[in-house]
Structure formats: C-alpha cells, structure tokens
Design an enzyme around this catalytic site. Sequence first.
Site, PDB file in Angstrom:
ATOM      1  N   GLU A   1      48.003  52.692  29.298  1.00 53.35           N
ATOM      2  CA  GLU A   1      47.831  52.110  27.976  1.00 53.35           C
ATOM      3  C   GLU A   1      48.191  50.627  27.961  1.00 53.35           C
ATOM      4  O   GLU A   1      47.537  49.834  27.276  1.00 53.35           O
ATOM      5  CB  GLU A   1      48.674  52.872  26.951  1.00 53.35           C
ATOM      6  CG  GLU A   1      48.213  54.294  26.706  1.00 53.35           C
ATOM      7  CD  GLU A   1      46.799  54.380  26.167  1.00 53.35           C
ATOM      8  OE1 GLU A   1      46.364  53.435  25.467  1.00 53.35           O
ATOM      9  OE2 GLU A   1      46.122  55.393  26.445  1.00 53.35           O
TER      10      GLU A   1
ATOM     11  N   ALA B   1      50.289  51.460  22.906  1.00 52.54           N
ATOM     12  CA  ALA B   1      50.610  52.885  22.856  1.00 52.54           C
ATOM     13  C   ALA B   1      49.347  53.714  23.001  1.00 52.54           C
ATOM     14  O   ALA B   1      48.228  53.215  22.837  1.00 52.54           O
ATOM     15  CB  ALA B   1      51.308  53.229  21.536  1.00 52.54           C
TER      16      ALA B   1
END
Length: 221
Positions: free
Chosen positions: A100, A83
């Site tokens: 990410e 994340a």
Amino acid sequence: MSDEQPAPGTHVFDTVGSEVVYSGAIVALRLDQVVMPGGKVAEREVIEHHGAVAVAAIDDAGELVLIDQYRHPVGRRLLELPAGLLDELGEDPLAAAQRELAEETGLAAREWAVLVDVALSPGFTDEALRVYLATGLYETDRPEPELEEADLRIVRMPVPDAVRAALAGEITNATAVAGVLALAAIRTEGITPRAADAPWPGMPTAFLNRKAGRTGESAGD
C-alpha cells in the site's frame, strides 16, 4: 440452586444463534443472538469487515507522509495515512502495508515496526487496523493509480504539525489520528515500538473466512 450472580467481568457471552442478512464486496451484516448476564438473549447487529493496515512513514527530514483522498461516504477529501484492506485470506499484514505504501506514494522503507493496533468501532463492527511505522524511505515503482487514487495528493508534514492538525480537527480520519498521536507518544516517552512481525490477535478474519466457505472460524484464527 444458588441465586448468586457471577462477579462483574466474568460472564461468558455465548452466541446461541446467528444469521447473515447481507454479504457484499467489503462488508457483511450478521445478526447474533447473545446470552446476557442473567440469561436474557439479546440481538446484536455485527458488521463484518476486512482488516486493514496503514503506514506512518517518516522521511529523512522528519516529516510524515500523508495522503489527501476523497472518501465518498463522508463526501469530502480527508488527510490520511497510506492504507489498504487485507482482502486476501492469509495475506501477511506487513507485506500488505509495504504494498500500500508503494501503490499510494511510490515509496518503500528499509525499517518497519508496529506502531499501534486499533479496533475501529467495536460497538457494531469487527473492523480492526494495524498501523506500521516506516523509516528509511526511498522511491520505488508506483502502479498507475485508479479510481479515487487517481485524484490522490501526497502531503508531507512535520510530526508536531500533524499532531496539532489532529487536535484542531483538521485530521479526522480515525486511523490517521491514532497513528499520529501514537507516533508523538513514542517520541515523547522514548517507547520502543513492537517488532514488525508482532502477533496481532485482533486481526479480523470472519468475513474472509465466510467468503472462502470457512464459516466456522472466527477472528484471529
């Protein structure tokens, strides 16, 4: 003049005053004066925060890719989904999720969909997060990790085991719990997830707009 009260669920909570008392690197604290039903004005503390994205990545063996990462506010390592923050004004959430995933796991994905959107703690913050479903994984370049990410450990876990871990209190990160249970739900119920470019009206932008000098704009603009 009628004393009749509006029906529940119809009051407009107008903000009649607002003051920013702190603005830092990733959060700001705002004090709002809000009109309550009956006309009373109450103060509400609001933490403005960047939006964020996370990725529930499933490999060809059906295992969920998790990361084990140290989180300083709670003083321990947590099992999480890859994340990161949406900390650039106008950044596309899907592109951020792809970045990410690569930065934290060295993986990319051929297929993407929206799994679930989460307002993380709406009683005091506008922070919200979108969890993507990523499949068709393959290896890609991973930048040299820095800071907490230099200690990051990758964990692969069958989805049923991840569900059990969430229900047993072994996975407690709110984003990971939401993503794991949403993933289990779409598999059990045969639900087709939303397209990767589905609208996200709850994406917070107030903090980024403030930093860019666009203080008159609100979340979702």
